[in-house]
Structure formats: structure tokens, C-alpha cells
Scaffold this active site. Structure first.
Site, PDB file in Angstrom:
ATOM      1  N   SER A  19      22.405  -3.974 -56.328  1.00  0.00           N
ATOM      2  CA  SER A  19      22.739  -2.917 -55.372  1.00  0.00           C
ATOM      3  C   SER A  19      22.062  -1.597 -55.725  1.00  0.00           C
ATOM      4  O   SER A  19      21.779  -1.305 -56.891  1.00  0.00           O
ATOM      5  CB  SER A  19      24.253  -2.707 -55.340  1.00  0.00           C
ATOM      6  OG  SER A  19      24.891  -3.853 -54.837  1.00  0.00           O
ATOM      7  N   ALA A  40       0.805  -1.227   0.000  1.00  0.00           N
ATOM      8  CA  ALA A  40       0.000   0.000   0.000  1.00  0.00           C
ATOM      9  C   ALA A  40       0.833   1.270   0.000  1.00  0.00           C
ATOM     10  O   ALA A  40       0.322   2.346  -0.297  1.00  0.00           O
ATOM     11  CB  ALA A  40      -0.932   0.010   1.213  1.00  0.00           C
ATOM     12  N   HIS A  55      24.497  -5.737 -46.377  1.00  0.00           N
ATOM     13  CA  HIS A  55      24.898  -4.430 -45.880  1.00  0.00           C
ATOM     14  C   HIS A  55      23.989  -3.330 -46.397  1.00  0.00           C
ATOM     15  O   HIS A  55      23.464  -3.384 -47.500  1.00  0.00           O
ATOM     16  CB  HIS A  55      26.351  -4.107 -46.263  1.00  0.00           C
ATOM     17  CG  HIS A  55      26.864  -4.867 -47.430  1.00  0.00           C
ATOM     18  ND1 HIS A  55      27.962  -5.678 -47.373  1.00  0.00           N
ATOM     19  CD2 HIS A  55      26.390  -4.977 -48.694  1.00  0.00           C
ATOM     20  CE1 HIS A  55      28.164  -6.251 -48.544  1.00  0.00           C
ATOM     21  NE2 HIS A  55      27.228  -5.840 -49.361  1.00  0.00           N
TER      22      HIS A  55
END
Length: 459
Positions: free
Chosen positions: A404, A10, A362
Site C-alpha cells: 500500500s 440539403a 482501492h
């Protein structure tokens, strides 16, 4: 006879300087209250009653229907808190454990030993005690020449002699339930704090010639009550050592356990290797023979066997066997990586499923995608999933090769065995077995560079 439990939760915890109720501050991934509740489970209580007060609704949300609740509207001491449970427990025959909700280090084993000691010695009350060279702030256990417990005296009420006593009260007790509630009717607030002390019940039992005993903890750390952030950090440190020790005993290798942070519910299989500064949180599961290198952070995720996670973050996702991630990769929530997937450096995956043997080595973003098996993403590939208002899905089939520096603008689908030329911007579906090239045609203008100011001829 039955066991019962009363958890005192409490208090506001003023010294925590927080809007959050004290017992809800976390240690090793779960609240202090949950730690206590789990330990209390070791005594198999027929009824557990949690006393709530400050921000009661937040405390009740944590344990929900696992316990009964009573409210202490005014915080008038531990004795007063226990009085609040009278409508539920008074008149029941059995043994009642009273414990504070801010003692996260207490173990179930110690509570079971306490109950057994209480029963075997036929005590009406048993105090859980500990010994320390620095007892300041704790209630002291006062014994007679026969080592019998006479009373508990609080720090503010103790004499200079009593302050030298090294045996302290941990704030955890077991009582004969019926006698507890009878004695509570006779305690008062005649003390330095002006509160109802549960400890005064001990004196009442002694006055009536009833047997009071004390069970001493083997590990003082278990007695820690958390009242401020300093104690919270101490509890975190002790719990972390316990958790890491458990995993090491079970066959997990740590390079530096003092610099590894693992939440209590994390599961780790044998033969896992964990380097320093690794953080594993929530419901994370780590499969056998996986390696987690320095700086890895995993939360609520499953990682399969034989994976290697290098200095990367994984959140709320699943990673299958043999996957490699990182360094510096980020697997965001709701992603799944199939077996033998490779996610390399500076790759981000969000809300996507990726099939087995797919590679993104990557500088790639894969968002809201369904990716098949044996797909290769070239460096710099971006899936564009957001138009400023809505997010769209990209579907990429099996054996797709994405060149890419490609941009794939959703919603779009790349069919099985298709190929995207490097530098392309894809805005339409690509059929299976097709090659898609979406870039400007190269034009060479002979000798034109000689007209530009940067050319050596113009310097």
C-alpha cells in the site's frame, strides 16, 4: 424493375439553432441521416442519391462512398431538390423512393411495404401517409368520395375545411422514375412559400388520369420529421424504447427501461441484467450474464461474460470474462482487463493491459502499464507515468505484490514474483523474486512529543 432512392439532406435546419447540419444531429448514437440511409437499404436500391446543400462537405463525410451526391445550392423546395438528381436518374426505368433525411424513425420494413404496395397497385405515384388527431403543420391528403387521392395541400395553402383532415403527408413517396422527371418539368412556384413542391407532381398525375395511391403507416411515430430540439428529443425517446424493447425480447433484463440509454449499435447477449441510469454507447458489446449496476457508463467497449460493473465508467477498452469493476472506477481508453481481474472503488486504469486474476482493490492509479497475472496492488498505489513532457511505461511481471501507498516511477520494470514494501517509492528496476523497499527508515525519539505545543502537558 430496379429501385432507386433519393435522400433529401440539403436543409440548414434553422430551428435547430445549431452550426451542425440538421440531418447530422444524432439519435441513439448515429446521425438522423444514417438512420434513414439504413432504412432505405431495405428496398435494395440500385442507386442512392443524396441531395446536399448546407455544409455539404460534413454531410458527405458521414455517408462517404455509400451513396452518390448532388448539390442543391439554393434551397428552393423539395421539388427543386429532386430536380438536382436528374443527371443521375433521368431516363432510368424503375421505382424511385423520395425521403427526407430528417425522418430517423422510419423503418426499413415500412419502406419495403411502401414499395410493394406501389408495385402491386400499379401506381405511378404512392404517398406514405399517417393519421393523427393533431395534423397541424403537415400537408393534408385530399381524397374524393371514392377515397382516391386527389392532391396534397400544404398547411399554409390549406382551406379551413382541408385543415380538418387527419390524414397527413409524411414527406416520403415512391414514383415511377421516368414519369417523375417528366412531371417535374411542369411544376412551378405559385404557392405561399414560393418554392417548387414535390407534392405538385401528384396533382399533375391526377390531371393526366394516372393512378396515384397512398400507403398508411401503422405507427404514427415513424412519420416524425425532426425540425427542432423538441422533436429531436421525441425521436430519441421513441428510438430508445424501440431499442430497449428489442433487447428485452432477446433476453436482457432491465430494472427500468425508461431510465436506460442504449445506442442503436450496442450488442447485448442474453441474461444480462441492467439497472437504472445505465448508458451504453457506440460500438459497445456486453457478454452473457453480465450485471451493469446503477450509474454505469460504457462507450465503445467490449465486456465479457459474467462481469459485474458497479457504477463505473469504461471507455474504448476491453474487459474479459468474470471481471469486477467498481464502484466508482474509471477504465480509460486503450485498456484491457484479463479474466477475473478485480478493479475496486476509486481505481483508475489508463492505456494499460492487466493480466488475469490481478487485483487493484482501492485508491489506485495504473497508467501506461503492462501488468501480468496474479498481481496485487495495495491501496494507494500510484504509477507515475508523466514527467511534464513525456509519458513512460511501467512493466510489472506475474505474481508481483505491491504494498500500500507505493509510488512506482516509470520507466521501470518489476520482475516476476517480486514484492514492493508498503510506502516505497520505486525508481529502479526490481529483479524477479526480489523485495524492494524505498522509504525513509523510521526513527523514534522518546519523550520528544512532550515538547510540542499540542501535547496535553503544554495546554
Amino acid at each position: 424493375m430496379s429501385n432507386f432512392a433519393i435522400i433529401l439532406a440539403a436543409g440548414k435546419g434553422t430551428r435547430m439553432k445549431s452550426d451542425l447540419p440538421k440531418v447530422l444531429h444524432k439519435v441513439a448514437g448515429i446521425s438522423m441521416l444514417e438512420h434513414v440511409f439504413r432504412s432505405v437499404g431495405a428496398i435494395q436500391p440500385e442507386k442512392t442519391v443524396t441531395v446536399v446543400g448546407h455544409k455539404a462537405e460534413l454531410v458527405e463525410e458521414v455517408l462517404a462512398e455509400q451513396t452518390e451526391f448532388v448539390t442543391q445550392s439554393e434551397q428552393l423546395g423539395t421539388g427543386h431538390a429532386v430536380m438536382m438528381t436528374e443527371p443521375i436518374l433521368e431516363g432510368l426505368s424503375g421505382h424511385t423512393l423520395v425521403i427526407a433525411g430528417d425522418t430517423p424513425l422510419i423503418t426499413g420494413e415500412s419502406l419495403k411495404n411502401l414499395i410493394d404496395f406501389h408495385i402491386n397497385h400499379k401506381n405511378v405515384a404512392t404517398i406514405l401517409t399517417a393519421e393523427t388527431d393533431n395534423p397541424f403543420g403537415y400537408g393534408r391528403i385530399v381524397r374524393n368520395d371514392n377515397a382516391e387521392v386527389l392532391r396534397i395541400v400544404e398547411q399554409k395553402d390549406a382551406t379551413d375545411f382541408e385543415k380538418q383532415i387527419k390524414e397527413i403527408n409524411t414527406g416520403t413517396y415512391v414514383f415511377d422514375n421516368e414519369r417523375l422527371f417528366e412531371a417535374l418539368k411542369n411544376i412551378n412556384t405559385n404557392n405561399a412559400q414560393g418554392e417548387y413542391y414535390i407534392t405538385d407532381v401528384i396533382g399533375i398525375f391526377r390531371e393526366t388520369g394516372e393512378k396515384v395511391g397512398a400507403y398508411t403507416l401503422k405507427d404514427f411515430d415513424e412519420s416524425l420529421g425532426v425540425n427542432d430540439r423538441v422533436a429531436l428529443a421525441t425521436a430519441e425517446s421513441v428510438m430508445r424504447r424501440r431499442i430497449n424493447h428489442k433487447h428485452m425480447v432477446n433476453g436482457v433484463s432491465f430494472v427500468n427501461p425508461e431510465a436506460t440509454y442504449i445506442d442503436i449499435d450496442v450488442e447485448i447477449a442474453p441474461e444480462v441484467q441492467i439497472e437504472a441510469n445505465v448508458i451504453l454507447k457506440g460500438q459497445t458489446k456486453i457478454g452473457a450474464e453480465t450485471v451493469l449496476t446503477n450509474g454505469t457508463y460504457v462507450v465503445d467497449s467490449t465486456i465479457g461474460a459474467g462481469a459485474v460493473i458497479t457504477n463505473s465508467m469504461i471507455e474504448e477498452s476491453s474487459v474479459a470474462d468474470g471481471v469486477t469493476v467498481g464502484p466508482y472506477a474509471h477504465i480509460r481508453p486503450n485498456s484491457s482487463l484479463g479474466a477475473q481481474v478485480h478493479i475496486g472503488n476509486f481505481v483508475e486504469v489508463k492505456g494499460s493491459s492487466i493480466g488475469e486474476n490481478t487485483k487493484a482493490g482501492h485508491l489506485t492509479y495504473i497508467g501506461n502499464c503492462e501488468v501480468g497475472s496474479n498481481v496485487n496492488f495495495g491501496a494507494g498505489t500510484i504509477t507515475v507515468n508523466y514527467d511534464g513532457k513525456n509519458k513512460y511505461k511501467t512493466v510489472i511481471g506475474d505474481n508481483v505484490f505491491v504494498g500500500s501507498n507505493s509510488t512506482i516511477i516509470a520507466p521501470v520494470e518489476l520482475g516476476d514474483n517480486s514484492l514492493v514494501g508498503a510506502g516505497s517509492t520505486i525508481t529502479k528496476d526490481v529483479p524477479a523474486d526480489a523485495i524492494a523497499i524505498g522509504r525513509g527508515r523510521q526513527i523514534n525519539k522518546d519523550e520528544y512529543a512532550t515538547r510540542l505545543p499540542h501535547h496535553p502537558k503544554n495546554q
